[in-house]
Motif scaffolding. Structure first.
Motif, PDB file in Angstrom:
ATOM      1  N   TRP A   1       7.616  55.080   1.338  1.00 17.44           N
ATOM      2  CA  TRP A   1       8.039  56.282   2.070  1.00 17.44           C
ATOM      3  C   TRP A   1       9.513  56.189   2.435  1.00 17.44           C
TER       4      TRP A   1
ATOM      5  N   LEU B   1      -1.326  57.435   5.373  1.00 20.81           N
ATOM      6  CA  LEU B   1      -0.276  58.025   6.211  1.00 20.81           C
ATOM      7  C   LEU B   1       1.011  58.204   5.416  1.00 20.81           C
TER       8      LEU B   1
ATOM      9  N   ILE C   1       0.844  61.204   3.058  1.00 19.42           N
ATOM     10  CA  ILE C   1       1.062  62.472   3.764  1.00 19.42           C
ATOM     11  C   ILE C   1       2.531  62.621   4.157  1.00 19.42           C
ATOM     12  N   ALA C   2       3.129  61.532   4.637  1.00 16.59           N
ATOM     13  CA  ALA C   2       4.518  61.616   5.103  1.00 16.59           C
ATOM     14  C   ALA C   2       5.463  61.925   3.945  1.00 16.59           C
TER      15      ALA C   2
ATOM     16  N   PHE D   1       5.171  65.555   3.369  1.00 17.38           N
ATOM     17  CA  PHE D   1       5.920  66.255   4.433  1.00 17.38           C
ATOM     18  C   PHE D   1       7.400  66.338   4.071  1.00 17.38           C
ATOM     19  N   VAL D   2       7.971  65.182   3.710  1.00 17.63           N
ATOM     20  CA  VAL D   2       9.418  65.134   3.502  1.00 17.63           C
ATOM     21  C   VAL D   2       9.821  65.913   2.255  1.00 17.63           C
TER      22      VAL D   2
ATOM     23  N   LEU E   1      -2.412  50.819  12.115  1.00 22.39           N
ATOM     24  CA  LEU E   1      -1.829  51.908  11.333  1.00 22.39           C
ATOM     25  C   LEU E   1      -0.791  52.654  12.167  1.00 22.39           C
TER      26      LEU E   1
ATOM     27  N   LEU F   1       8.305  55.495  10.436  1.00 27.58           N
ATOM     28  CA  LEU F   1       8.720  56.893  10.472  1.00 27.58           C
ATOM     29  C   LEU F   1       9.841  57.125  11.478  1.00 27.58           C
TER      30      LEU F   1
ATOM     31  N   PHE G   1      14.747  67.712   5.916  1.00 30.37           N
ATOM     32  CA  PHE G   1      14.109  66.411   5.698  1.00 30.37           C
ATOM     33  C   PHE G   1      13.766  65.760   7.037  1.00 30.37           C
TER      34      PHE G   1
ATOM     35  N   ALA H   1      11.019  67.515   8.913  1.00 31.39           N
ATOM     36  CA  ALA H   1       9.695  67.188   8.365  1.00 31.39           C
ATOM     37  C   ALA H   1       9.229  65.824   8.847  1.00 31.39           C
TER      38      ALA H   1
ATOM     39  N   ALA I   1       6.055  64.624  11.089  1.00 32.76           N
ATOM     40  CA  ALA I   1       5.075  63.656  10.564  1.00 32.76           C
ATOM     41  C   ALA I   1       4.776  62.554  11.568  1.00 32.76           C
TER      42      ALA I   1
END
Lengths: 126, 836
Positions: free
Chosen positions: A21, A106, A109-110, A113-114, B297, B305, B326, B329, B333
């Motif tokens: 990611w 995760l 999905i991320a 999203f991006v 997690l 993130l 970007f 988003a 997330a």
């Protein structure tokens, strides 16, 4: 003989999904930032940039799926239920597999999203 | 019968020995203690005092804003007050308090006698305390930083406006960042390598999981700020124009570097607080947590993130909309892993029978507040909404909901929960309840109206406002709320400080918790009486008789040897015992090196160059003595019987040793700072059509020579390590000695490029960034030379031999990083201008 051994004895595999990611995110951000700063000299169009970033997105998603599959295998394809808290090496491996699988989800999905802005934003700035 | 009696006598003798070895010194020497539980307490108390100080500043700010056209504070004092309020809360309270809690709790929670680098913790604490007093004290001399806690240039680079305050901020906080990185090293290595035998990673307490992730985040978040501080200070001290648009610089680079640090920092603060909740909730639900893996997690996911969010602080700076999208988003997330944790807590509470105690009250109240802050966070993560709300009180409301709900309330929950570990007594239930409700109500009264003042257009950081714009009543309500909130905080302080020696001591583990930290006895300094074998995530619930066996010394290391402090090192994944580590004891060296390093930073602030150099020499000397006398000592015996029929080595080197990992972690942080400087180089390239502005560069020749020489020195070091390992002592010494002049030549060649091409760093940002990257690399080369000489001296003194080569292997690891740094820096500086 397997290409990738079933039991990987390291903590690092846990981070595979998030690292993919992060690389994908950096690629998108850096490519767009440089392109938009140097748009006047760029030999290709913004749409071409978006398309190539889409391609990178697909690569990233495939990489995460691969990591997910490996961790699913390490987790015994869901043969045992969590919490995997027994004091054995076996349960430690199952825990690693399950946690890695969750993180792959995760990360998947991320990444999506991006990459959504690539779909909708057609110019650097208006 | 006689056997039992004699073994009991042995246990008593062992216990006395252990107590003596781990005792803190008395009298004023007490302050030279290095025991982690002690340091944790000092650290926590100091951070708490700084918090109260910053809270008073906030009350002054609120008083000034209570009514329109107020003149309670001057505009400048107001600027100093809010700047210091934010700075102190973030740098001197929020981050250090978690380091404090971690250093205090981790040894017993992991079943370790001690974390691997107790002296490093002491060094970190003294650095933090001195830096903190320096920064806070500035306001009493009307010299506090006054341009906001983020120090945006060009306001903060304007010397006439910002005075010496900006220097105090930059240098004082750089010093504290050193302390944070020291704590990160201690925490990461401690969690990975010092868990009790049997505590596999699937059985680690969740607090440790969170802290492991947070330690990693510190390594990647703080160095960009250190890099930014370097650029900033070079501009203020020597007029190198990194942020001066007239000479090719760009203030936006500072914003990038600051927020690459600043946004992860929010999560560096938030995750440990949630980690406390992950310990508290299972205790009061009286059942194991549901979704252990899901918490892992969430911790790892949030950790990653959170590095993709920094630009959401810069939505209004005119970046391309695709870039904003970007980050928008990624900002949305991050709500996913954040939400997962809250659902895990709710599920655990639903599945257990919840005891509604005071820690749960603070925890639940905090999470409720945090959820509101999270929701407004989702709002401001949307760029179009942020364009409206940016720089208004809406954001002030948002960030306080997040930080006070997500951090302050959980920390207070933690204080109420863990206080019995400090004093063997609980805090007052009645006072605590009153305090909670005052704080909860006061908080909402103070901060909820700020959403509305913000939507009505009140900007942040104004020292007053006119009467007719409709902000009066809302501001007055906020001020009243702030004082109600402060009353609640004051009650907590009274509760903590009131004498309790007349109250009877409570029993151990008063909340009936399941995790190992509750075996810790407040009067003892030895961490654990004997190091247990762990078979459960909640050993106190699932392993009957455990406490008794530990306290009777029936597990590992129940005794001492050679009067040394010892702890157990175990393997990363399965926690198999691998080494008996001798850790540093009480020492002045930590205080001396911290205070003299502080002297360097303080003297720099006032441009006292001579004193700077003097303090620098003292620091270097103190650190060298510390290393020489306190690390990689060759033990009298190679092995040590740790009990239960297990014998472990006392000395290991390379990746099996904790020192190697400390070096690896430090250099990962160092590499991040370097990467941030390189980011600056390419940033200037993107914003200018010709980033060299037609000025001469360092040329390709000298940089290539520098890389070649560094490579040669690196090879000589490899040879030295290899020869040493094969017991070819003279070969090793010759290689070490030979690599010194080669490294020196490499450094000179690195500087020759910019020097011989007459690059003037004050003229334009291009020569300035070339100089700063060259200097960074050369400085690392000079440190490498000190290391080479240190190893050489070790070899002659018989401290470095074929089988005892930890120092050399650690230095080699440093050299691997240095080689990469040199290749990238001189490769880019030399070749990029040619090929672009």
């Amino acid at each position: 003989m397997r290409l990738i051994p079933r039991e990987v004895e390291t903590l690092w595999t846990l981070f595979t999904g998030p690292v993919v990611w992060a690389l994908h995110f950096l690629a998108c951000y850096a490519a767009a930032a440089i392109y938009c700063a140097k748009a006047s000299e760029a030999p290709f169009s913004f749409d071409a940039l978006r398309l190539s970033l889409f391609a990178i997105t697909v690569v990233a998603l495939v990489a995460i799926l691969a990591a997910a599959w490996l961790s699913w295998r390490q987790w015994g394809f869901g043969s045992g239920d969590p919490p995997h808290d027994a004091p054995t090496r076996h349960d430690r491996l199952l825990f690693q597999g399950f946690a890695t699988l969750l993180l792959s989800g995760l990360s998947f999905i991320a990444v999506i999203f991006v990459s959504v802005p690539l779909l909708f934003i057609e110019v650097c700035a208006r | 019968m006689t056997n039992a009696a004699s073994s009991e006598r042995t246990a008593d003798v062992q216990e006395e020995d252990l107590r003596r070895v781990w005792a803190n010194p008395t009298g004023w020497r007490y302050w030279t203690s290095v025991n982690n539980t002690q340091i944790g307490l000092w650290y926590g108390s100091a951070a708490f005092i700084f918090m109260l100080f910053a809270g008073v500043l906030a009350l002054l700010v609120r008083l000034q804003l209570a009514v329109p056209d107020n003149d309670f504070l001057s505009a400048d004092m107001f600027n100093q007050a809010f700047t210091l309020h934010g700075t102190v809360m973030m740098f001197l309270f929020a981050v250090p308090i978690f380091e404090a809690v971690a250093i205090f709790l981790l040894p017993s929670m992991l079943g370790a006698r001690e974390l691997p680098f107790p002296r490093l913790s002491a060094f970190g604490f003294w650095s933090f305390a001195l830096g903190g007093v320096f920064v806070c004290g500035s306001i009493f001399f009307n010299a506090a930083p006054n341009s906001g806690w983020f120090m945006y240039p060009p306001l903060a680079t304007d010397k006439e406006y910002s005075g010496i305050g900006a220097d105090i901020w930059l240098l004082g906080l750089s010093f504290i960042e050193v302390a944070s990185i020291a704590a990160a090293v201690e925490i990461i290595v401690g969690i990975m390598k010092c868990r009790a035998p049997g505590m596999r990673i699937n059985m680690m307490p969740l607090f440790a999981w969170y802290l492991l992730i947070v330690g990693g985040m510190i390594l990647f978040a703080f160095p960009p700020l250190i890099a930014g501080d370097i650029l900033f200070e070079m501009e203020r001290m020597f007029d190198w124009p990194f942020f001066d648009a007239k000479r090719g610089g760009d203030p936006l680079l500072w914003q990038h570097l600051f927020w690459i640090f600043g946004h992860p920092e929010v999560y560096i603060i938030f995750l440990p607080a949630i980690a406390l909740m992950a310990m508290i909730v299972p205790t009061f639900a009286q059942r194991p947590i549901i979704g252990y893996s899901w918490i892992v997690l969430a911790a790892v996911g949030t950790g990653f993130l959170s590095f993709g969010l920094w630009v959401h602080h810069m939505f209004t700076t005119g970046l391309p909309q695709i870039s904003l999208a970007f980050f928008s988003a990624a900002s949305e997330a991050v709500a996913i892993p954040t939400g997962v944790q809250i659902f895990v807590f709710i599920a655990t509470m639903l599945a257990g029978r919840v005891i509604f105690s005071l820690p749960m009250l603070f925890g639940a109240g905090g999470l409720a507040i945090f959820v509101i802050g999270g929701l407004t966070g989702v709002m401001v993560a949307l760029a179009p909404f942020d364009w409206q709300a940016h720089d208004t009180y809406f954001v002030v409301a948002h960030l306080h909901y997040v930080l006070i709900g997500g951090m302050l309330f959980p920390v207070l929950a933690g204080i109420y929960y863990y206080y019995p570990l400090i004093n063997a007594r609980k805090l007052s239930d009645r006072l605590g309840k009153i305090a909670f409700w005052l704080m909860f109500i006061g908080f909402n009264v103070a901060f909820f109206p700020m959403h509305l003042t913000g939507l009505r257009g009140m900007p942040r950081r104004v020292f007053t406002y006119p009467a007719e714009v409709g902000w009066d009543l809302l501001n007055l309500i906020s001020t009243v709320g702030a004082f109600i909130f402060a009353t609640g905080v004051a009650l907590v302080v009274i509760d903590i400080l009131r004498p309790k020696h007349r109250e009877p001591k409570g029993k151990m583990n008063p909340w009936n918790a399941g995790t190992l930290e509750w075996i810790s006895e407040p009067e003892e300094n030895w961490g654990v009486r004997s190091i247990p074998i762990i078979k459960s995530r909640y050993p106190l619930w699932d392993q009957p008789g455990l406490i008794d066996d530990i306290n009777k010394g029936r597990f590992y290391l129940p005794d001492t040897q050679d009067g040394r402090r010892e702890t157990l090192v175990t393997s990363v994944l399965d926690a198999d015992p691998v080494q008996c580590l001798r850790v540093g004891g009480t020492s002045y060296l930590t205080i001396i090196s911290a205070l003299s390093l502080g002297g360097v930073f303080i003297a720099l602030t006032f441009h006292w160059w001579l004193l700077t150099v003097l303090c620098g020499i003292v620091t270097l000397g103190a650190i060298l003595i510390w290393l020489w006398t306190g690390t990689s000592e060759i033990p009298k015996r190679n092995e040590r019987d740790i009990g239960l029929g297990v014998t472990l080595p006392l000395y290991v080197s390379g990746p099996a040793s904790v020192g190697w990992w400390a070096m690896f972690i430090t250099m990962a942080g160092d590499g991040t700072a370097f990467a941030s400087l390189m980011f600056g180089y390419f940033f200037y390239w993107t914003i200018h059509p010709d980033f060299t502005a037609g000025l001469p560069g360092p040329g390709a020749g000298w940089p290539i020579v520098a890389v070649a020489l560094f490579a040669l020195a690196w090879l000589a070091m490899l040879l030295a390590r290899h020869a040493n390992a094969n017991d070819r002592v003279w070969m090793a010494r010759l290689s070490l000695l030979g690599s010194v002049p080669i490294t020196l030549a490499a450094c000179l060649a690195g500087l020759a490029g910019p020097y011989l091409h007459d690059m003037q760093p004050t003229v334009h940002v291009y020569p300035a960034i070339v100089w700063v990257i060259s200097l960074w690399t050369v400085l690392h080369g000079l440190v490498a030379i000190i290391m080479q000489l240190y190893c050489l001296a070790g070899s002659f003194a018989g401290r470095l031999t074929a089988s005892y080569d930890a120092d050399l292997r650690n230095v080699m690891l440093y050299w691997h990083f240095l080689m990469i740094t040199a290749m990238i820096s001189f490769g880019v500086l030399g070749l990029f201008p040619e090929v672009r």
